[in-house]
Write a protein that holds these residues in place. Structure first.
Motif, PDB file in Angstrom:
ATOM      1  N   HIS A  36      22.282   4.583  11.373  1.00 39.95           N
ATOM      2  CA  HIS A  36      22.908   4.211  12.509  1.00 39.95           C
ATOM      3  C   HIS A  36      22.749   5.258  13.528  1.00 39.95           C
ATOM      4  O   HIS A  36      22.285   4.718  14.680  1.00 39.95           O
ATOM      5  N   ASP A  37      22.635   6.682  13.327  1.00 37.30           N
ATOM      6  CA  ASP A  37      22.328   7.506  14.290  1.00 37.30           C
ATOM      7  C   ASP A  37      20.836   7.456  14.663  1.00 37.30           C
ATOM      8  O   ASP A  37      20.502   7.391  15.895  1.00 37.30           O
ATOM      9  N   ALA A  38      19.931   7.118  13.935  1.00 33.01           N
ATOM     10  CA  ALA A  38      18.672   6.955  14.168  1.00 33.01           C
ATOM     11  C   ALA A  38      18.303   5.838  15.032  1.00 33.01           C
ATOM     12  O   ALA A  38      17.676   5.920  16.143  1.00 33.01           O
ATOM     13  N   MET A  39      19.062   4.552  14.764  1.00 26.06           N
ATOM     14  CA  MET A  39      18.899   3.389  15.672  1.00 26.06           C
ATOM     15  C   MET A  39      19.622   3.634  16.757  1.00 26.06           C
ATOM     16  O   MET A  39      18.852   3.273  17.973  1.00 26.06           O
ATOM     17  N   ARG A  40      20.431   4.368  16.965  1.00 24.64           N
ATOM     18  CA  ARG A  40      21.184   4.669  18.325  1.00 24.64           C
ATOM     19  C   ARG A  40      19.974   5.483  19.413  1.00 24.64           C
ATOM     20  O   ARG A  40      19.975   5.233  20.228  1.00 24.64           O
ATOM     21  N   SER A  41      19.653   6.497  18.522  1.00 24.33           N
ATOM     22  CA  SER A  41      18.646   7.590  19.691  1.00 24.33           C
ATOM     23  C   SER A  41      17.383   6.940  19.742  1.00 24.33           C
ATOM     24  O   SER A  41      16.685   7.199  20.646  1.00 24.33           O
ATOM     25  N   PHE A  42      16.950   5.923  19.111  1.00 17.81           N
ATOM     26  CA  PHE A  42      15.788   5.267  19.496  1.00 17.81           C
ATOM     27  C   PHE A  42      15.775   4.055  20.204  1.00 17.81           C
ATOM     28  O   PHE A  42      15.103   3.273  20.257  1.00 17.81           O
ATOM     29  N   ASN A  43      17.152   4.130  20.759  1.00 14.39           N
ATOM     30  CA  ASN A  43      17.277   2.605  21.397  1.00 14.39           C
ATOM     31  C   ASN A  43      16.833   1.536  20.745  1.00 14.39           C
ATOM     32  O   ASN A  43      16.318   0.576  21.289  1.00 14.39           O
ATOM     33  N   TYR A  44      17.201   1.331  19.417  1.00  7.92           N
ATOM     34  CA  TYR A  44      16.826   0.491  18.590  1.00  7.92           C
ATOM     35  C   TYR A  44      17.744  -0.874  18.553  1.00  7.92           C
ATOM     36  O   TYR A  44      17.495  -1.966  17.752  1.00  7.92           O
ATOM     37  N   GLN A  45      18.944  -0.583  19.168  1.00  6.61           N
ATOM     38  CA  GLN A  45      19.973  -1.736  18.744  1.00  6.61           C
ATOM     39  C   GLN A  45      19.436  -3.095  19.466  1.00  6.61           C
ATOM     40  O   GLN A  45      20.088  -4.008  18.739  1.00  6.61           O
TER      41      GLN A  45
ATOM     42  N   PHE B 253      29.057   1.823  17.961  1.00  4.22           N
ATOM     43  CA  PHE B 253      29.864   2.934  17.489  1.00  4.22           C
ATOM     44  C   PHE B 253      29.324   4.005  17.727  1.00  4.22           C
ATOM     45  O   PHE B 253      27.963   4.458  17.387  1.00  4.22           O
ATOM     46  N   SER B 254      29.981   5.185  17.713  1.00  4.21           N
ATOM     47  CA  SER B 254      29.493   6.643  17.274  1.00  4.21           C
ATOM     48  C   SER B 254      30.054   6.786  15.922  1.00  4.21           C
ATOM     49  O   SER B 254      30.520   6.060  15.504  1.00  4.21           O
ATOM     50  N   SER B 255      29.439   7.847  15.170  1.00  4.49           N
ATOM     51  CA  SER B 255      29.477   8.427  13.803  1.00  4.49           C
ATOM     52  C   SER B 255      30.858   8.227  13.683  1.00  4.49           C
ATOM     53  O   SER B 255      31.518   8.055  12.565  1.00  4.49           O
ATOM     54  N   ASN B 256      31.801   8.829  14.779  1.00  2.00           N
ATOM     55  CA  ASN B 256      33.188   9.395  14.491  1.00  2.00           C
ATOM     56  C   ASN B 256      33.766   7.774  14.190  1.00  2.00           C
ATOM     57  O   ASN B 256      34.618   7.815  13.181  1.00  2.00           O
ATOM     58  N   GLU B 257      33.494   6.889  14.950  1.00  2.00           N
ATOM     59  CA  GLU B 257      34.203   5.613  14.898  1.00  2.00           C
ATOM     60  C   GLU B 257      33.501   4.790  13.467  1.00  2.00           C
ATOM     61  O   GLU B 257      34.487   4.170  12.998  1.00  2.00           O
ATOM     62  N   LEU B 258      32.380   5.040  13.282  1.00  2.00           N
ATOM     63  CA  LEU B 258      31.939   4.558  11.767  1.00  2.00           C
ATOM     64  C   LEU B 258      32.907   5.043  10.867  1.00  2.00           C
ATOM     65  O   LEU B 258      33.430   4.424   9.958  1.00  2.00           O
TER      66      LEU B 258
END
Lengths: 587, 569
Positions: free
Chosen positions: A224-233, B99-104
């Motif tokens: 999830h985090d990588a997806m968000r920081s790479f604008n991959y959503q 979501f942010s990781s908090n929400e996850l």
């Protein structure tokens, strides 16, 4: 792992029957009860038909002034029917009671067997299987199997008995009317078959699409985090949308064709119904049988066509149950970790010897290559070498996680394979790079090292591993609950907890595989006392990156490609001016 | 349940068509018993074959009508329920991506997965069934009531009694069973969780020889589930047999009391036969609704679980501004951050400037807040107090896409996706060419991959720790960014490899700004500014020489590392 082998239905039926036989008496009773209650249900329409005949005749009698209605025999018949209904109710209730008990017990037993199997699998098998797949066997497949047993098996039995019984009674009443209904059966079967064939294609591809979509979701959540920081959503969303739309196409078609079965059967049903009304009317007028038989036949017609429809849906449940059963038994048939000996071992007296040990995960790719080494009791051995040199594999072999391909590992001259695995491992302690903790309180996680430990001993171990401080700062202290998503303690702190756990366990042989890799260097220095204490009381194998730890070792072995390229004390190795010396100097 | 209902709005047309289909179907079915009665009354009673034929042809017509209604209803309800599931999945997934990781974590990652998959499937299945049962049964039931009343008889009280009995039955059983389903679901979750833990923890379980302990622990949960499951089903068990027995006894009562009406000339036998059929339909219809009501809590539970996902308004809100200058400056002003439900601030009062061409190093112990600080920059979390400015403007004012496009963050955990090396690199640059990929792989010193089409398995498990890190670094270097953030991304690499990669990065990205978090001082010794963090605060800052002179903690860290040999050994 995908199942590639075709489903062996006979074998799975045998498996299911074997499971049922574990509850032999209950099962036999429920079969008897099913038979009784379905036979009773089949008799009832005849009696209801008789009652209607009495009313019809009575009405005619009154109309033509030739007599009255025979209320006495009417009451008699109806009383009999009522009794039959109530008795049939009791038996069907009892049957359900038993079968629920059986299926819940089977589910319980299967889950327990699967967990025991998981716990006794060799590491190589654990590595090979995807977690999600094992879990889905444990939950979905067991559910499918047990609902297959409860709902379908008994239902099928009821249906078959009802069909056969109805057929017999119908033939006894009137052959021609019976034929009228029976003729509809093959037509209904052809129609059902056709629809099943149509929808099956879509059901299959729909299941596949669903599996793909699920793994997509799982992965997105993991990264999830990588997806968000790479604008991959957006890209992921587009991809998801595409798959989701394809799933929808397959899914609605599958559902539509499957739901057509119902109206088709109903049409058949009503055609039978009309035929009975028309021909029944003819027969009554000709005086072949009384009017009540029309009512009787109408009920039987329903007894016939409704079960056919149920049979179609039950069949699909049974098919699912069979393939689930196959997945479960496939898993249960995996070979256990080999543990042929029950010979116990409690102490290391003299030495540990590796003699020409070879090992590879994949045949042909040697990880440990002709490795020989003797370690005296109480010695500390540092294992160094590049990533991939075989350091971790070596200690895993010492843990008996994997069997060696050739050569021997011996304790006091006895091959470790000659000892019982559990007894042997109880002697060896291990702290790993990946810190694995349970969803449980901190206290219970430390206690894992020694289940009999007192609270004081736990705190003592915790102080030694330098975890006491941060634990006390947590709002709930030692009762703080850890879980997979715990954010408020860091990777390093988790690793310290695994050290505390090992401190508590006090072992003869100790393996430290990058035990402090996630701990910052200052804290690491702080716990070095604890680590030294830990090491002093045992024979140690250490994989570490701290020079002081390495230099303090009694022997350093340098691994490359699974082979010892240099060994000796720190000073000896420096004098050699080989790999060890060069690497240190580069720094 | 508001959010859950949104996709239904666009499907009103379908819903109406399903409804129309059901009414047509019910009409056809309702006419049949009446004609059966007619056959007996007008045909059989008088031996009139012509009457029988003409009534039979009317019946065939009714069946035709009802079949048309059914097919119509099958078609539209299949489309309705599956497209509803499709829309729910899409909405849920779309929200989860924001979501942010908090929400996850607030829902738990595992649970989110089951919600988007299993729970939506549940709803879909029940909706498909429910449309035909819940909507159809009352139509048929009410129609049957009307038809039954058209037959002028005093027998209706029997139906009323049967109806009341059935309602009591459903109500009593429902009240005993319903509250327990939720708990059952929770027990199932625990079984799952326990098994998952065992699978992950196998090496530890084997090492501590805790197989029996784990087995007993699992058995406890397994037994809890078994007991509750048995309890629920034992309560549910009498339902179906009792429904049937009530229904049958009702028919018996109608026949018995009806016989007096027939003999009294109030109704004819045919009417009695149709009355029996109508009354059966009435009771069966409402019983079906009742039984469905018992299945309902499962959808309610599933519905609530999905709705929870849909209702979460992601805390990270998108901004308006699109354009961010090239090589901007990012400034932290008194920034603090505390995780939800935590009283302690993970980072406290941070003041910091990230400028083009400058590199900042951050050192500090485990849990000192370094990762949290980095995660605030691409807004993986939002500061709980203070503000982060980009060229003087709050970063919250900008579109997330624009902001994150400026930033490359290489996280501590290497989050690789199943697929190929190429598919992972494409995450870093969505339209990357093969040569761009090879270039990035070269810069990150990925010398173990034969071709970009090499497979990457789940979580990158076919690579070693150091290899995964290099792939993760390569992904971050796929495209030019103004800010490069490395969160302990070199920890598994030996000094040589680290140096090669660092040199590649530095020479390439002169104009960019970098933040490097590391446990190793050697990694950040050359940085323009080094921050020393402890318990969420910056306790000291300066370059290497200054800090070594003035900062005791820094010196301690440095000294504690002087004998670390790194990954080369």
């Amino acid at each position: 792992m995908e199942r590639e082998t075709p489903l062996d239905k006979k074998k799975e039926m045998k498996n299911i029957i074997a499971l049922l036989m574990e509850h032999k008496f209950r099962f036999i009773f429920s079969v008897i009860f099913v038979i009784i209650s379905s036979v009773l249900t089949v008799i009832a329409p005849v009696l209801i038909g008789d009652a209607v005949t009495i009313i019809f005749d009575g009405a005619n009698n009154i109309l033509h002034g030739t007599g009255t209605m025979d209320f006495a025999s009417l009451a008699n018949i109806l009383l009999t029917v009522s009794v039959i209904y109530v008795v049939s109710f009791l038996f069907s209730y009892l049957q359900k009671y038993f079968i629920i008990k059986i299926s819940s017990d089977i589910a319980f037993t299967l889950r327990q067997r699967m967990i025991s199997k998981i716990l006794s699998l060799p590491m190589s098998e654990v590595d090979k299987n995807k977690r999600g797949d094992i879990l889905s066997r444990l939950t979905n497949d067991i559910d499918n199997l047990t609902s297959g047993i409860t709902e379908s098996l008994m239902e099928m039995m009821t249906i078959v008995i009802t069909l056969v019984m109805s057929l017999i009674v119908m033939l006894m009443i009137n052959v021609w009317m019976t034929l009228l209904i029976v003729v509809l059966i093959p037509i209904a079967f052809v129609l059902i078959g056709l629809m099943v064939k149509f929808s099956q294609k879509y059901f299959k591809s729909q299941l596949k699409m669903k599996g793909q979509l699920n793994s997509k979701i799982e992965e997105s959540i993991t990264v999830h985090d990588a997806m968000r920081s790479f604008n991959y959503q957006d890209i992921s969303m587009d991809d998801f949308r595409k798959n989701n739309a394809r799933l929808f196409e397959d899914e609605w078609k599958a559902n539509f064709f499957a739901s057509l079965i119902h109206p088709l059967i109903q049409i058949m049903n009503y055609i039978g119904y009309i035929a009975i009304a028309v021909f029944g009317g003819l027969f009554v007028i000709q005086g072949v049988f009384p009017v009540g038989r029309i009512v009787t036949f109408m009920q039987y017609a329903e007894n016939f066509t409704n079960p056919l429809e149920e049979l179609a849906s039950v069949m699909s449940v049974v098919m699912t149950a069979l393939s689930s059963s196959a997945r479960i038994s496939e898993f249960l048939e995996y070979d256990d970790e080999q543990n042929p000996s029950s010979k116990q071992i409690f102490k290391l007296n003299d030495e540990i010897t590796f003699e020409n040990v070879n090992f590879s995960y994949v045949p042909g790719e040697k990880i440990i290559d002709d490795f020989s080494l003797t370690v005296k009791k109480g010695q500390k051995i540092a294992i160094v070498g590049k990533t991939g040199a075989g350091k971790s594999t070596l200690v895993k072999l010492l843990m008996k996680f994997y069997p060696v391909d050739s050569g021997k590992i011996m304790i006091d001259g006895v091959n470790i394979n000659e000892y019982d695995n559990h007894s042997y491992r109880s002697m060896v302690g291990m702290v790993l790079q990946d810190s694995w903790l349970f969803s449980d309180t901190i206290e219970n996680n430390i206690r894992y090292g020694n289940l009999d430990a007192t609270e004081n001993e736990i705190v003592e171990a915790s102080i030694q591993a330098r975890t006491d401080n941060f634990i006390k700062q947590l709002p709930e202290g030692y009762d703080s609950y850890l879980n997979e998503d715990t954010d408020n303690i860091s990777q390093g702190q988790k690793q310290l907890l695994t050290i505390a756990r090992t401190v508590l366990s006090k072992k003869e042989i100790l393996i430290l595989d990058e035990a402090t890799s996630n701990v910052d260097t200052r804290t690491e220095k702080l716990i070095s006392d604890a680590m030294n204490n830990l090491m002093d009381s045992s024979t140690c194998f250490i994989i570490a990156h701290r020079l002081s730890t390495i230099t303090n070792a009694d022997k350093i072995i340098v691994l490359e490609n699974g082979k010892i390229i240099e060994q000796g004390t720190h000073d000896e190795l420096l004098l050699k001016k080989g790999y060890y010396y060069n690497t240190l100097n580069q720094k | 349940m508001m959010k859950l209902a949104i996709p239904l709005r666009s499907k009103i047309g379908h819903i109406i068509l399903v409804f129309v289909g059901l009414v047509i179907e019910a009409y056809g079915l309702l006419m049949l018993p009446q004609y059966t009665g007619k056959i007996i009354n007008e045909g059989i009673q008088y031996g009139d074959m012509n009457a029988i034929y003409s009534i039979a042809s009317m019946m065939i017509l009714m069946i035709g009508i009802s079949a048309v209604g059914q097919i119509m209803c099958s078609y539209f309800s299949a489309k309705l329920s599956t497209s509803y599931a499709r829309d729910l999945r899409e909405m849920a997934y779309e929200n989860v991506l924001r979501f942010s990781s908090n929400e996850l974590n607030s829902i738990s990652r595992a649970s989110i997965i089951t919600r988007i998959t299993n729970d939506i499937n549940q709803i879909e299945t029940i909706l498909l069934l429910g449309l035909t049962v819940v909507v159809f049964a009352p139509i048929l039931g009410i129609g049957s009531i009307i038809k039954a009343f058209e037959i002028k008889t005093d027998l209706t009280w029997i139906i009323v009694i049967a109806f009341i009995l059935i309602m009591i039955l459903i109500f009593v059983i429902g009240a005993r069973v319903l509250p327990k389903f939720n708990t059952l679901q929770e027990y199932m979750d625990r079984i799952n969780q326990n098994a998952r833990e065992i699978l992950i923890g196998m090496p530890v379980i084997k090492a501590f020889v805790r197989q029996d302990f784990e087995n007993e622990k699992f058995e406890k949960i397994n037994r809890q589930y078994l007991d509750l499951n048995l309890n629920i089903y034992r309560n549910l068990l009498p339902m179906q047999p009792l429904l049937i027995v009530i229904l049958n006894l009702m028919v018996v009562a109608i026949v018995y009391f009806g016989s007096y009406e027939v003999s009294g000339g109030l109704i004819m036998t045919g009417n009695l036969v149709s009355f029996i059929q109508y009354s059966t339909q009435i009771v069966v219809s409402f019983a079906m609704v009742g039984v469905f009501m018992i299945a309902l809590p499962r959808i309610v539970v599933s519905g609530r679980r999905i709705n929870e996902i849909l209702e979460i308004e992601p805390e990270i809100k998108d901004g308006e501004l699109l354009q961010i200058n090239d090589n901007p400056t990012i400034e932290f002003k008194n920034v603090s951050y505390a995780y939800p439900q935590s009283e302690i601030e993970s980072v406290k009062n941070i003041n910091l400037k990230l400028e083009s061409g400058k590199t900042i190093g951050i050192v500090g112990g485990t849990g000192s807040g370094k990762s949290t600080l980095l995660n605030l920059i691409p807004r993986l979390h939002d500061a709980t107090s203070g503000e982060i400015l980009i060229d003087g403007q709050n970063i919250k004012d900008f579109k997330l896409d624009s902001l994150r496009d400026k930033i490359s963050l290489t996280p501590q955990k290497t989050l690789l996706m199943e697929g190929t090396v190429k598919s992972n690199m494409i995450m870093g640059k969505h339209d990357a060419t093969d040569s761009e990929i090879e270039d990035a792989l070269r810069k990150a010193h990925v010398d173990f991959v034969e071709s970009p089409d090499d497979a990457v398995s789940q979580g990158g498990s076919n690579f070693s720790g150091g290899q995964k890190q290099r792939l993760s670094i390569a992904r971050s270097l796929m495209k030019h960014h103004d800010f490069y953030l490395f969160d302990d991304s070199f920890s598994a690499l030996d000094m040589n490899t680290e140096k090669i990669i660092m040199d590649n990065i530095m020479s390439d990205l002169k104009a960019s700004s970098g933040v490097i978090v590391s446990q190793r001082i050697s990694t950040i010794a050359d940085a323009d500014e080094i921050l020393v963090m402890d318990k969420g605060e910056i306790i000291d800052r300066g370059n290497h020489d200054e800090l070594y002179e003035s900062c005791e903690t820094y010196r301690e860290i440095f000294d504690s590392q002087s004998d670390v040999v790194g990954g080369g050994l």
